[in-house]
Structure formats: C-alpha cells, structure tokens
Design a protein around this motif. Sequence first.
Motif, PDB file in Angstrom:
ATOM      1  N   VAL A   1      81.357  45.472  30.718  1.00 35.18           N
ATOM      2  CA  VAL A   1      82.547  45.902  29.977  1.00 35.18           C
ATOM      3  C   VAL A   1      83.001  47.276  30.458  1.00 35.18           C
ATOM      4  CG1 VAL A   1      81.966  44.504  27.963  1.00 35.18           C
ATOM      5  CG2 VAL A   1      81.173  46.865  28.082  1.00 35.18           C
ATOM      6  N   TYR A   2      84.318  47.440  30.526  1.00 38.07           N
ATOM      7  CA  TYR A   2      84.910  48.704  30.989  1.00 38.07           C
ATOM      8  C   TYR A   2      85.836  49.305  29.943  1.00 38.07           C
ATOM      9  CZ  TYR A   2      82.883  47.240  35.365  1.00 38.07           C
ATOM     10  OH  TYR A   2      81.973  46.839  36.337  1.00 38.07           O
ATOM     11  N   GLU A   3      85.677  48.836  28.699  1.00 42.70           N
ATOM     12  CA  GLU A   3      86.347  49.415  27.542  1.00 42.70           C
ATOM     13  C   GLU A   3      85.590  48.923  26.311  1.00 42.70           C
ATOM     14  OE1 GLU A   3      90.294  47.994  26.865  1.00 42.70           O
ATOM     15  OE2 GLU A   3      89.794  45.903  27.284  1.00 42.70           O
ATOM     16  N   ASP A   4      85.903  49.484  25.141  1.00 41.99           N
ATOM     17  CA  ASP A   4      85.283  49.011  23.908  1.00 41.99           C
ATOM     18  C   ASP A   4      85.754  47.578  23.637  1.00 41.99           C
ATOM     19  OD1 ASP A   4      84.282  51.551  23.775  1.00 41.99           O
ATOM     20  OD2 ASP A   4      85.504  52.197  22.070  1.00 41.99           O
ATOM     21  N   VAL A   5      84.813  46.725  23.245  1.00 42.75           N
ATOM     22  CA  VAL A   5      85.160  45.317  23.000  1.00 42.75           C
ATOM     23  C   VAL A   5      84.478  44.824  21.729  1.00 42.75           C
ATOM     24  CG1 VAL A   5      85.438  44.836  25.471  1.00 42.75           C
ATOM     25  CG2 VAL A   5      83.236  44.384  24.363  1.00 42.75           C
ATOM     26  N   THR A   6      85.029  43.749  21.178  1.00 40.48           N
ATOM     27  CA  THR A   6      84.415  43.048  20.050  1.00 40.48           C
ATOM     28  C   THR A   6      84.153  41.614  20.480  1.00 40.48           C
ATOM     29  OG1 THR A   6      85.603  44.405  18.440  1.00 40.48           O
ATOM     30  CG2 THR A   6      84.656  42.339  17.640  1.00 40.48           C
ATOM     31  N   ILE A   7      82.915  41.167  20.289  1.00 42.08           N
ATOM     32  CA  ILE A   7      82.491  39.851  20.758  1.00 42.08           C
ATOM     33  C   ILE A   7      81.959  39.032  19.592  1.00 42.08           C
ATOM     34  CG2 ILE A   7      80.768  38.640  22.159  1.00 42.08           C
ATOM     35  CD1 ILE A   7      81.048  40.904  24.207  1.00 42.08           C
ATOM     36  N   GLU A   8      82.410  37.801  19.508  1.00 45.34           N
ATOM     37  CA  GLU A   8      81.909  36.882  18.488  1.00 45.34           C
ATOM     38  C   GLU A   8      80.739  36.081  19.058  1.00 45.34           C
ATOM     39  OE1 GLU A   8      83.379  33.166  15.652  1.00 45.34           O
ATOM     40  OE2 GLU A   8      84.657  33.880  17.285  1.00 45.34           O
ATOM     41  N   LEU A   9      79.592  36.197  18.404  1.00 40.06           N
ATOM     42  CA  LEU A   9      78.427  35.416  18.814  1.00 40.06           C
ATOM     43  C   LEU A   9      78.584  33.995  18.303  1.00 40.06           C
ATOM     44  CD1 LEU A   9      75.639  38.018  17.928  1.00 40.06           C
ATOM     45  CD2 LEU A   9      76.645  37.565  20.179  1.00 40.06           C
TER      46      LEU A   9
ATOM     47  N   PHE B   1      79.315  43.265  17.828  1.00 43.83           N
ATOM     48  CA  PHE B   1      79.034  41.841  17.702  1.00 43.83           C
ATOM     49  C   PHE B   1      79.393  41.366  16.302  1.00 43.83           C
ATOM     50  CE2 PHE B   1      75.833  43.313  20.867  1.00 43.83           C
ATOM     51  CZ  PHE B   1      76.281  42.578  21.949  1.00 43.83           C
ATOM     52  N   GLU B   2      80.199  40.346  16.245  1.00 41.11           N
ATOM     53  CA  GLU B   2      80.535  39.686  14.984  1.00 41.11           C
ATOM     54  C   GLU B   2      79.977  38.270  15.014  1.00 41.11           C
ATOM     55  OE1 GLU B   2      81.565  41.216  12.584  1.00 41.11           O
ATOM     56  OE2 GLU B   2      82.794  42.902  13.225  1.00 41.11           O
ATOM     57  N   PRO B   3      79.687  37.669  13.861  1.00 40.62           N
ATOM     58  CA  PRO B   3      79.920  38.156  12.508  1.00 40.62           C
ATOM     59  C   PRO B   3      78.800  39.016  11.930  1.00 40.62           C
ATOM     60  CG  PRO B   3      79.100  35.922  12.422  1.00 40.62           C
ATOM     61  CD  PRO B   3      79.175  36.281  13.885  1.00 40.62           C
ATOM     62  N   VAL B   4      77.899  39.523  12.784  1.00 38.44           N
ATOM     63  CA  VAL B   4      76.747  40.262  12.265  1.00 38.44           C
ATOM     64  C   VAL B   4      77.024  41.748  12.086  1.00 38.44           C
ATOM     65  CG1 VAL B   4      75.061  38.611  13.148  1.00 38.44           C
ATOM     66  CG2 VAL B   4      75.822  40.488  14.612  1.00 38.44           C
ATOM     67  N   GLY B   5      78.137  42.242  12.661  1.00 42.84           N
ATOM     68  CA  GLY B   5      78.518  43.631  12.449  1.00 42.84           C
ATOM     69  C   GLY B   5      77.613  44.645  13.108  1.00 42.84           C
TER      70      GLY B   5
ATOM     71  N   LYS C   1      76.694  32.069  25.814  1.00 43.59           N
ATOM     72  CA  LYS C   1      78.156  31.998  25.783  1.00 43.59           C
ATOM     73  C   LYS C   1      78.685  32.541  24.460  1.00 43.59           C
ATOM     74  CE  LYS C   1      80.084  28.354  27.509  1.00 43.59           C
ATOM     75  NZ  LYS C   1      80.544  26.948  27.656  1.00 43.59           N
ATOM     76  N   SER C   2      79.684  33.402  24.537  1.00 42.71           N
ATOM     77  CA  SER C   2      80.278  34.031  23.359  1.00 42.71           C
ATOM     78  C   SER C   2      81.784  34.118  23.558  1.00 42.71           C
ATOM     79  CB  SER C   2      79.677  35.433  23.150  1.00 42.71           C
ATOM     80  OG  SER C   2      78.268  35.362  22.995  1.00 42.71           O
ATOM     81  N   PHE C   3      82.479  34.619  22.514  1.00 42.62           N
ATOM     82  CA  PHE C   3      83.936  34.679  22.561  1.00 42.62           C
ATOM     83  C   PHE C   3      84.411  36.118  22.385  1.00 42.62           C
ATOM     84  CE2 PHE C   3      88.231  34.273  20.798  1.00 42.62           C
ATOM     85  CZ  PHE C   3      88.806  33.424  21.741  1.00 42.62           C
ATOM     86  N   VAL C   4      85.307  36.549  23.247  1.00 43.07           N
ATOM     87  CA  VAL C   4      85.828  37.913  23.176  1.00 43.07           C
ATOM     88  C   VAL C   4      86.970  37.959  22.157  1.00 43.07           C
ATOM     89  CG1 VAL C   4      86.839  39.816  24.463  1.00 43.07           C
ATOM     90  CG2 VAL C   4      85.207  38.283  25.593  1.00 43.07           C
ATOM     91  N   LEU C   5      86.743  38.683  21.068  1.00 39.69           N
ATOM     92  CA  LEU C   5      87.761  38.821  20.026  1.00 39.69           C
ATOM     93  C   LEU C   5      88.747  39.937  20.334  1.00 39.69           C
ATOM     94  CD1 LEU C   5      85.493  38.478  16.851  1.00 39.69           C
ATOM     95  CD2 LEU C   5      87.103  36.769  17.709  1.00 39.69           C
TER      96      LEU C   5
END
Length: 344
Positions: free
Chosen positions: A84-92, A9-13, A48-52
């Motif tokens: 999720v079915y792979e590693d992902v990065t999500i922007e909160l 989760f970004e931007p909290v890392g 609602k969030s955004f997939v980076l």
Amino acid sequence: MADKHVVRFEPVGIEIEVEEEQTVLRAAAEQGLMLMHGCKEGQCAACKSFVLDGEDIELDRYSTFALPDYEREEGFTLLCRAHVYEDVTIELLNYDEEMIRSGLPIVSAVAEVVANDPVTHDLRHLVLRLVEPKELTFFPGQYVDIAVPGTGATRSFSMANTSSRDGGRLEFVIKVYPDGLFSHFLDSRLAVGDRLDLTGPFGVFTLREGHDEDLVFVGGGAGMAPILALLRSMAERGVRRRATYYYGARRRRDLCFESELRALEQALPAFRYVPALSEPAPEEGWDGEVGLITDVVERHEHDLKGAHAYLCGPPPMVEAAMPMLTALGVPPKHIYYDKFTTTG
C-alpha cells in the motif's frame, strides 16, 4: 526507511501501520495479527479481501486463478501480495475474530538437521533441532519458511509435531519433486549436521478451541504433516471430540505413519483413521477402502451438519473436497484448508 501507511481492517476495526516495502499480510503477522492465509505466494486465495477505501495498491506477482482480472477490477486484493502507498481500508472476507488477536511473534531461527529419512518412496521425514533460539513457539498445524541454501529462496513446510519444547525439535513431512528447489536439495545433498535458516510461524490451519462438534480430516501426500500435528495435540490434551481422518494415497507404498495413527485410535477412543488407495495393485493384497478420497468420504459420511473439516494436500483434492463437504452439511466457515501449492 520506507514510508508507512495505515491499513484498517473491517469489520473488526483493527488498524496497523504498514511499510511500503512490506506486504500487508507480512506487516500484520509481525504485529501479532493472525489473518487468514495459506501459501503467501498469491496462489491459494485464502487471504483474498476487498478494498473499501484507497486505490494506491500494487501487487507482487500472483496467479490469476487466485485473483482473476475481473475481481481485481472490482476491488478485490490478495493481502500476501499487496503493497500500500496510501492509507487504506480493507474488508476481511474470511476471518476468525478470536484468532486474529492470537498471533504469535515471527522469529528467525537456525536449526540443525537431526534426521532426513524416507517414509515412502517420495516423502521424507525431516527432523531439525533448533540451535538459535533454542525454542520456537507455534500452534500445532502451523508452518515455517525454510531458506534454500545458496538460492535466496524459501519454501514453506508444516510442522508435524506439536511444540519445540522437546529439545528444540521440529518435524516435517516433505514430498520430493524431481525438480523441486528444496526437495531436490533435501533428496540429494542435505545431511545430518547441516544447518538451515527458517522463519515463522505462519498459517491458520489450527484446531479451533471451545467447540465440541465432530471433526473430519481429509489429507493426501505431505498433507499428513499438519493433520498429524493436530491429532497428536488432541491426544496430548485428551480432546474427546468425534474425529475421522480420511487419508488418500495411490498405492500401499504411499502410506506412512500407519502404526502411530492406529495407536492414536487407541489413545483417542472417538477417533478413526480411514486410509484409501486410488490405484491399489493386485499383488498388494489391499482390503481397505478403494477410490478417490472424496468418494470414500461420501460413502462413509451422510450427515456432517455442524461439523468442522480440515483439508490438507494437493490443490485438486482440496478443491474437490470443499463442495462435497458443504453438500454433506459442513458450514463453509467451518472448512479450514491448506493447499500444498508448488512454486514456479
């Protein structure tokens, strides 16, 4: 056991592991992260969030009002529906960094019905006593999922009390819908002594600490429950922030907890309770505020710059109140809401 993948989760890392059969929101909650959310059913858009980074994400059924097709194509997702079915990065997009790390453990519990009493013609005051475990830790304003016996379904209801330390007690204010899966059961079959299974706590409709700004509460219907919990908590702790509770109802018969709210005005010297009726009958002799609750707020408030606002009730009320409060000066990041969506 299902495969696990890393969600960052970004931007909290913050990183967590999520099993494929879990939603991202549920996995986060089980690991003590309190991400913004509301209905958990893909209807309210609070999560609602955004997939980076990452593409292999599938969503359970959701409302396109919460996530329109064009937003999903752009990369937006709903954490309460996302697998999720792979590693992902999500922007909160909507988060409180202090609150994220303050999550409480989710537990399963059994509770016994102590009381099931009408407080208006269509609102019930349901009181439960925890059997196992004897206590459930939650923040005032949070909710639990209650299993509807014999259906495999659950429904979410906010606690109206501040803790379960008083004999394992949990209080709820629940609206009865004619075809409601749980509320019809509540109205026609649920009796004192019956037992219910519940899971929680969930929700982020909690009073933000460390602030002294004015508070504005706007509620309607069963939205009484979490706001009453917040006000009771303020009285217990001697919170002295200026606060006003605007509660909208149709007729006088739709008002409840009037005596307690007036007593809270005495316990909290900086607190005012302002009920309003949208359709008072002449024979009711109503001499209070009249009109939609959002119009009443506008008549009373002219400068809410810096205030914190808490909204809880039917989605149309919440959606009308948000731009109105912003226009009066409430920062959007300080508007906290629960939309009491219906399932189906």
